[in-house]
Design an enzyme around this catalytic site. Structure first.
Site, PDB file in Angstrom:
ATOM      1  N   ASP A 140       0.968  -1.358   0.217  1.00 12.93           N
ATOM      2  CA  ASP A 140      -0.010   0.129  -0.146  1.00 12.93           C
ATOM      3  C   ASP A 140       0.929   1.429  -0.119  1.00 12.93           C
ATOM      4  O   ASP A 140       1.950   1.357   0.808  1.00 12.93           O
ATOM      5  CB  ASP A 140      -1.089  -0.129   1.180  1.00 12.93           C
ATOM      6  CG  ASP A 140      -1.998   1.065   1.000  1.00 12.93           C
ATOM      7  OD1 ASP A 140      -3.129   0.542   0.609  1.00 12.93           O
ATOM      8  OD2 ASP A 140      -1.846   2.088   1.617  1.00 12.93           O
ATOM      9  N   ASN A 144      -2.857  12.889  -3.244  1.00  8.21           N
ATOM     10  CA  ASN A 144      -4.182  13.389  -4.037  1.00  8.21           C
ATOM     11  C   ASN A 144      -4.615  14.697  -3.670  1.00  8.21           C
ATOM     12  O   ASN A 144      -5.031  15.665  -4.442  1.00  8.21           O
ATOM     13  CB  ASN A 144      -5.364  12.126  -4.114  1.00  8.21           C
ATOM     14  CG  ASN A 144      -4.736  11.192  -4.934  1.00  8.21           C
ATOM     15  OD1 ASN A 144      -4.313  11.421  -6.081  1.00  8.21           O
ATOM     16  ND2 ASN A 144      -5.547   9.994  -4.801  1.00  8.21           N
ATOM     17  N   ASP A 166      -1.707   9.905 -10.156  1.00 10.24           N
ATOM     18  CA  ASP A 166      -1.755   9.145 -11.224  1.00 10.24           C
ATOM     19  C   ASP A 166      -0.311   8.833 -11.721  1.00 10.24           C
ATOM     20  O   ASP A 166       0.001   7.644 -11.973  1.00 10.24           O
ATOM     21  CB  ASP A 166      -2.522   9.192 -12.575  1.00 10.24           C
ATOM     22  CG  ASP A 166      -4.043   9.269 -12.436  1.00 10.24           C
ATOM     23  OD1 ASP A 166      -4.689   8.616 -11.145  1.00 10.24           O
ATOM     24  OD2 ASP A 166      -4.840   9.862 -13.087  1.00 10.24           O
ATOM     25  N   GLU A 182      -4.642   2.736  -4.390  1.00 17.58           N
ATOM     26  CA  GLU A 182      -3.273   2.445  -4.291  1.00 17.58           C
ATOM     27  C   GLU A 182      -2.546   1.313  -3.574  1.00 17.58           C
ATOM     28  O   GLU A 182      -1.570   1.000  -3.135  1.00 17.58           O
ATOM     29  CB  GLU A 182      -2.847   3.662  -3.249  1.00 17.58           C
ATOM     30  CG  GLU A 182      -3.207   3.640  -1.876  1.00 17.58           C
ATOM     31  CD  GLU A 182      -4.590   3.911  -1.480  1.00 17.58           C
ATOM     32  OE1 GLU A 182      -4.984   4.238  -0.434  1.00 17.58           O
ATOM     33  OE2 GLU A 182      -5.523   4.096  -2.375  1.00 17.58           O
TER      34      GLU A 182
END
Length: 252
Positions: free
Chosen positions: A116, A124, A133, A159
């Site tokens: 993770d 973000n 991204d 993620e």
């Protein structure tokens, strides 16, 4: 269905050539038999009819071969799209689960890792989803660089990634997880033409397969270890202890 697709569109170039040749031969033979039966050809006319028939049949066979090759290319493209996460280029969740489950049945000595990205929600929120991204794309490359050829990896959502190591022990898992947990720097040039560079880390939960254990249970055990890795500071790998099942809550 898969056998039918392979019959219509062979996998190899040799298979395509063989199938096209057979179609030409069948077409030529059929036309010749019909011509002979209906016209009672003489020996001289039989040869001429064979030449003409072949000249008609050859383009037909080439046309069929082109159709088959197009079908094969379309099939391969559709399969790629259905099994690949287009952002990272890694197998998607469905492809990973199918391949990993099949491998685990035939290889009980395996280790799984749940991976993770640390603080991804904050990335973000702070820098935007476009940069998020870019991070995921860079992470996909990072993971591919640090696994073996026979390891099975996939992006299973957001993620989070999963990695199955067939025929592995703790020493192998330590080496691979250590490389995965290395800090990577993600860079991009923004609209103002300044460079944004951010250090990104990952946390890893590791679990060792036991004989008869399902992939779902194994992934759950690796998830327990992943929660512990995040709770204890992130950017590290933690092995699941099969004697205990810590009731920890994942943190972002």
């Amino acid at each position: 269905m898969e056998k039918l697709v392979d019959l219509v569109a062979p996998r190899s170039v040799r298979g395509l050539i063989v199938k096209a040749s057979l179609l030409v031969a069948v077409f030529t033979a059929f036309d010749f038999v019909v011509s002979r039966a209906t016209h009672s050809l003489t020996s001289e006319n039989q040869f001429a009819a064979s030449v003409v028939t072949f000249l008609i049949g050859a383009p037909f066979g080439l046309f069929v071969m082109c159709i088959i090759r197009t079908q094969r290319a379309l099939r391969d493209k559709l399969r790629y799209l259905s099994e690949t996460d287009l952002l990272t280029g890694l197998p998607n969740r469905q492809a990973f689960l199918a391949h990993a489950a099949s491998t685990l049945e035939n290889c009980p000595h395996a280790i799984i890792m749940m991976i993770d990205v640390d603080h991804f929600k904050s990335i973000n929120d702070t820098y935007g989803h476009h940069f998020g991204d870019i991070c995921l794309t860079r992470i996909g490359s990072h993971l591919r660089e640090h696994i073996r050829n026979n390891d099975i990896i996939g992006r299973i959502g957001g993620e989070e990634f999963a990695l199955l190591l067939p025929n592995s022990d703790k020493s192998v898992a330590d080496a691979i997880s250590g490389r995965i947990c290395q800090t990577i720097t993600v860079e991009t040039i923004r609209e103002r033409e300044d460079t944004l560079a951010l250090d990104v880390t990952m946390s890893v939960g590791v679990a060792t397969a036991r004989r008869g254990q399902s992939l779902t249970d194994l992934m759950q055990h690796a998830d327990f270890a992943l929660y512990e890795a995040k709770a204890s500071g992130r950017a590290r790998a933690v092995f699941h202890d099969p004697e205990t099942h810590p009731a920890l809550t994942a943190t972002a």
